[in-house]
Motif scaffolding. Structure first.
Motif, PDB file in Angstrom:
ATOM      1  N   ASP A 132      -7.161 115.447  43.012  1.00 30.65           N
ATOM      2  CA  ASP A 132      -6.664 114.333  43.825  1.00 30.65           C
ATOM      3  C   ASP A 132      -7.766 113.351  44.222  1.00 30.65           C
ATOM      4  O   ASP A 132      -7.505 112.404  44.953  1.00 30.65           O
ATOM      5  N   TYR A 133      -8.991 113.583  43.787  1.00 32.48           N
ATOM      6  CA  TYR A 133     -10.122 112.794  44.280  1.00 32.48           C
ATOM      7  C   TYR A 133     -10.724 111.899  43.204  1.00 32.48           C
ATOM      8  O   TYR A 133     -10.777 112.266  42.030  1.00 32.48           O
TER       9      TYR A 133
ATOM     10  N   GLU B 156      -7.362 101.278  50.511  1.00 35.34           N
ATOM     11  CA  GLU B 156      -6.664 101.987  51.597  1.00 35.34           C
ATOM     12  C   GLU B 156      -6.728 103.500  51.422  1.00 35.34           C
ATOM     13  O   GLU B 156      -6.419 104.241  52.354  1.00 35.34           O
ATOM     14  N   ARG B 157      -7.091 103.952  50.231  1.00 36.34           N
ATOM     15  CA  ARG B 157      -7.145 105.390  49.944  1.00 36.34           C
ATOM     16  C   ARG B 157      -8.571 105.947  50.016  1.00 36.34           C
ATOM     17  O   ARG B 157      -8.802 107.126  49.735  1.00 36.34           O
ATOM     18  N   VAL B 158      -9.524 105.089  50.383  1.00 32.25           N
ATOM     19  CA  VAL B 158     -10.923 105.538  50.465  1.00 32.25           C
ATOM     20  C   VAL B 158     -11.104 106.401  51.712  1.00 32.25           C
ATOM     21  O   VAL B 158     -10.630 106.050  52.785  1.00 32.25           O
ATOM     22  N   VAL B 159     -11.782 107.522  51.557  1.00 35.83           N
ATOM     23  CA  VAL B 159     -12.020 108.406  52.696  1.00 35.83           C
ATOM     24  C   VAL B 159     -13.474 108.383  53.171  1.00 35.83           C
ATOM     25  O   VAL B 159     -13.749 108.623  54.341  1.00 35.83           O
ATOM     26  N   ARG B 160     -14.417 108.113  52.261  1.00 34.77           N
ATOM     27  CA  ARG B 160     -15.823 108.178  52.640  1.00 34.77           C
ATOM     28  C   ARG B 160     -16.617 107.137  51.846  1.00 34.77           C
ATOM     29  O   ARG B 160     -16.442 107.019  50.639  1.00 34.77           O
TER      30      ARG B 160
ATOM     31  N   HIS C 134     -20.612 105.338  51.270  1.00 33.92           N
ATOM     32  CA  HIS C 134     -22.048 105.234  51.506  1.00 33.92           C
ATOM     33  C   HIS C 134     -22.464 103.806  51.215  1.00 33.92           C
ATOM     34  O   HIS C 134     -22.178 103.295  50.131  1.00 33.92           O
TER      35      HIS C 134
ATOM     36  N   PRO D  75     -12.473 104.006  56.356  1.00 31.04           N
ATOM     37  CA  PRO D  75     -12.992 105.333  55.982  1.00 31.04           C
ATOM     38  C   PRO D  75     -14.182 105.743  56.848  1.00 31.04           C
ATOM     39  O   PRO D  75     -14.731 104.937  57.591  1.00 31.04           O
ATOM     40  N   ALA D  76     -14.570 107.024  56.731  1.00 33.81           N
ATOM     41  CA  ALA D  76     -15.848 107.465  57.295  1.00 33.81           C
ATOM     42  C   ALA D  76     -16.944 106.763  56.502  1.00 33.81           C
ATOM     43  O   ALA D  76     -16.809 106.549  55.310  1.00 33.81           O
ATOM     44  N   ARG D  77     -18.011 106.371  57.193  1.00 33.30           N
ATOM     45  CA  ARG D  77     -19.059 105.636  56.491  1.00 33.30           C
ATOM     46  C   ARG D  77     -20.429 106.038  57.004  1.00 33.30           C
ATOM     47  O   ARG D  77     -20.594 106.302  58.192  1.00 33.30           O
ATOM     48  N   THR D  78     -21.383 106.069  56.101  1.00 40.87           N
ATOM     49  CA  THR D  78     -22.781 106.211  56.485  1.00 40.87           C
ATOM     50  C   THR D  78     -23.550 105.086  55.803  1.00 40.87           C
ATOM     51  O   THR D  78     -23.325 104.808  54.626  1.00 40.87           O
TER      52      THR D  78
ATOM     53  N   VAL E 213     -15.754 107.862  47.961  1.00 42.01           N
ATOM     54  CA  VAL E 213     -14.807 108.899  47.543  1.00 42.01           C
ATOM     55  C   VAL E 213     -13.441 108.427  48.002  1.00 42.01           C
ATOM     56  O   VAL E 213     -13.271 108.019  49.159  1.00 42.01           O
TER      57      VAL E 213
ATOM     58  N   LEU F 287      -8.930 108.943  47.572  1.00 40.78           N
ATOM     59  CA  LEU F 287      -7.829 109.790  47.114  1.00 40.78           C
ATOM     60  C   LEU F 287      -7.073 109.059  46.017  1.00 40.78           C
ATOM     61  O   LEU F 287      -6.887 107.846  46.085  1.00 40.78           O
ATOM     62  N   ALA F 288      -6.651 109.816  45.043  1.00 45.31           N
ATOM     63  CA  ALA F 288      -5.775 109.244  44.016  1.00 45.31           C
ATOM     64  C   ALA F 288      -4.388 109.063  44.635  1.00 45.31           C
ATOM     65  O   ALA F 288      -4.085 109.631  45.681  1.00 45.31           O
TER      66      ALA F 288
ATOM     67  N   PRO G 272      -1.820 113.028  47.793  1.00 48.11           N
ATOM     68  CA  PRO G 272      -2.452 113.723  48.919  1.00 48.11           C
ATOM     69  C   PRO G 272      -2.528 112.837  50.167  1.00 48.11           C
ATOM     70  O   PRO G 272      -2.653 111.632  50.077  1.00 48.11           O
TER      71      PRO G 272
ATOM     72  N   ARG H 119      -3.793 111.052  53.499  1.00 49.72           N
ATOM     73  CA  ARG H 119      -4.998 110.469  54.102  1.00 49.72           C
ATOM     74  C   ARG H 119      -4.667 110.220  55.556  1.00 49.72           C
ATOM     75  O   ARG H 119      -3.671 109.582  55.875  1.00 49.72           O
TER      76      ARG H 119
ATOM     77  N   VAL I  40     -15.649 101.796  61.158  1.00 46.90           N
ATOM     78  CA  VAL I  40     -15.970 103.127  60.645  1.00 46.90           C
ATOM     79  C   VAL I  40     -15.171 104.180  61.389  1.00 46.90           C
ATOM     80  O   VAL I  40     -15.309 104.313  62.604  1.00 46.90           O
ATOM     81  N   SER I  41     -14.362 104.932  60.686  1.00 45.52           N
ATOM     82  CA  SER I  41     -13.698 106.059  61.330  1.00 45.52           C
ATOM     83  C   SER I  41     -14.678 107.217  61.410  1.00 45.52           C
ATOM     84  O   SER I  41     -15.592 107.324  60.596  1.00 45.52           O
TER      85      SER I  41
ATOM     86  N   VAL J 275     -12.129 111.543  58.859  1.00 46.44           N
ATOM     87  CA  VAL J 275     -10.987 111.182  58.022  1.00 46.44           C
ATOM     88  C   VAL J 275     -10.589 112.396  57.212  1.00 46.44           C
ATOM     89  O   VAL J 275     -11.441 113.047  56.602  1.00 46.44           O
TER      90      VAL J 275
ATOM     91  N   ARG K 228     -18.180 110.828  59.272  1.00 49.03           N
ATOM     92  CA  ARG K 228     -19.171 109.762  59.089  1.00 49.03           C
ATOM     93  C   ARG K 228     -20.565 110.232  59.494  1.00 49.03           C
ATOM     94  O   ARG K 228     -20.707 111.212  60.240  1.00 49.03           O
ATOM     95  N   GLY K 229     -21.556 109.515  59.078  1.00 47.04           N
ATOM     96  CA  GLY K 229     -22.912 109.811  59.494  1.00 47.04           C
ATOM     97  C   GLY K 229     -23.024 109.658  60.999  1.00 47.04           C
ATOM     98  O   GLY K 229     -22.829 108.572  61.531  1.00 47.04           O
TER      99      GLY K 229
ATOM    100  N   GLU L 251     -24.218 113.654  58.189  1.00 45.56           N
ATOM    101  CA  GLU L 251     -22.806 113.514  57.805  1.00 45.56           C
ATOM    102  C   GLU L 251     -22.379 114.789  57.084  1.00 45.56           C
ATOM    103  O   GLU L 251     -23.213 115.519  56.547  1.00 45.56           O
TER     104      GLU L 251
END
Lengths: 135, 132
Positions: A35-36, A80-84, A86, A111-114, A131, A133-134, B3, B5, B25-26, B29, B38-39, B127
Motif C-alpha cells: 500500500d506504500y 493528499e495521500r502523503v504521510v511523511r 523529508h 503529512p508528518a515532516r522533517t 512516503v 499511501l497508494a 489504506p 490515512r 506539519v502534522s 500521521v 514528524r521530526g 523522527e
C-alpha cells in the motif's frame, strides 16, 4: 505474512521528470510496495525542459513539489495521500520561505515532516522525498 | 480497499519561527499499519515552548514526548521500527546515545544518525516510524 508483497517501479508520466533514468543513475524515481509508495529525493527540475531550475528558493520548492504531485498522480496517488516528507535545504536560512510555499501544497491535514539542511549536489537549493499511501 | 490515512496528532500551533512548529506539519500521521511521527525537537510538555539544552537533555525531552505521543496513539516505543536522528554535531553522538539507550528495550529499533544543520539552533531532531 509469508506471501510476497508486490513491488513495482513508480515512474512519472512526463519522461523529462525521470531524472534518474535520464542521467543513468542507479535508482528509480519511486517504488510501490503493498500500500506504500516511496519516492526518491527530488530536486527542482523544469518539467518542460528536464533542466534544473535554479531560480529563487520559493520557485525551486514550488517546482519540486509540483513534480512530486505529478509523480504521485502518475502512480494513481496524490499529495493528499502523503504521510511523511523529508525536506533537505542547501541553506538553512531558506526554512521560512520553504514553509511558506510548502503550505500551498498541503493546505489541510499535512503529512508528518522533517526538514534540515546539508550539502546538496548540482547546486540544487532543495531536495524533497516522501512516503505516500497508494489509492 | 485503499489504506486509511488519518491525522492522529495535528500540527502544533505554538507561535515559533521553526518550520516544524508551524501548521503545515502534522505531528503523528497514520498510514495503513504504520504511524509516522514528524521530526521532534525539544519542547516543554506543559507549556509547549521550546527548550534549549544540551544534546543529552534535548534527547531526553524529545524521547519522553515521543513516548507520550506513541502511547496516546495506541502504540509504544517497543513498536518503533525505524528512527532517524539528526544532530547539530556528530561529536555529540555519544551524549545522545547514552540517553537514547535508556528509552528502548532490547532489541531497539533500526536507526540512522547524521549530523546536519538544524533550524533555529536546535541540537537534536528525532523522527520515527512505528507500528500502529
Amino acid at each position: 505474512m509469508t506471501e510476497k508483497l508486490p513491488r513495482s517501479v513508480v515512474e512519472p508520466k512526463n519522461p523529462r521528470l525521470n531524472v534518474s533514468r535520464g542521467a543513468n543513475l542507479p535508482h528509480v524515481p519511486g517504488i510501490r510496495v503493498g500500500d506504500y509508495i516511496f519516492l526518491s529525493g527530488m530536486g527542482p527540475i523544469d518539467p518542460r525542459t528536464g533542466e534544473r531550475n535554479h531560480g529563487p528558493i520559493a520557485e525551486q520548492i514550488r517546482t519540486t513539489l509540483s513534480n512530486m504531485r505529478h509523480m504521485l498522480e502518475s502512480a494513481d496517488s496524490s499529495l493528499e495521500r502523503v504521510v511523511r516528507v523529508h525536506v533537505v535545504l542547501a541553506d538553512i536560512s531558506d526554512m521560512a520561505e520553504m514553509d511558506r510555499v510548502y503550505r500551498e501544497f498541503f493546505p489541510v491535514d499535512p503529512p508528518a515532516r522533517t526538514a534540515w539542511s546539508m550539502q546538496l549536489r548540482f547546486g540544487n537549493g532543495c531536495e524533497i522525498e516522501c512516503v505516500a499511501l497508494a489509492n | 480497499m485503499s489504506p486509511r490515512r488519518e491525522i492522529i496528532v495535528p500540527a502544533v500551533h505554538a507561535p515559533d519561527t521553526a518550520s516544524s512548529f508551524g501548521q503545515a506539519v502534522s505531528t503523528v500521521v497514520r498510514g495503513g499499519d504504520f504511524l509516522f511521527v514528524r521530526g521532534l525537537t525539544a519542547i516543554d510538555p506543559q507549556s509547549g515552548e521550546r527548550v534549549r539544552g544540551t544534546t543529552a537533555s534535548e534527547t531526553r525531552q524529545i524521547l519522553t514526548h515521543l513516548k507520550q505521543l506513541l502511547e496516546a496513539a495506541g502504540s509504544s516505543l517497543e513498536k518503533v521500527v525505524k528512527v532517524n536522528v539528526w544532530l547539530h554535531s556528530m561529536l555529540e553522538a555519544p551524549n545522545m546515545n547514552e540517553v537514547y539507550a535508556r528509552f528502548f528495550s532490547d532489541p531497539p529499533p533500526a536507526r540512522t544518525v547524521c549530523g546536519a544543520r538544524l533550524p533555529d539552533g536546535v541540537k537534536v531532531i528525532i523522527e520515527c516510524t512505528a507500528l500502529a
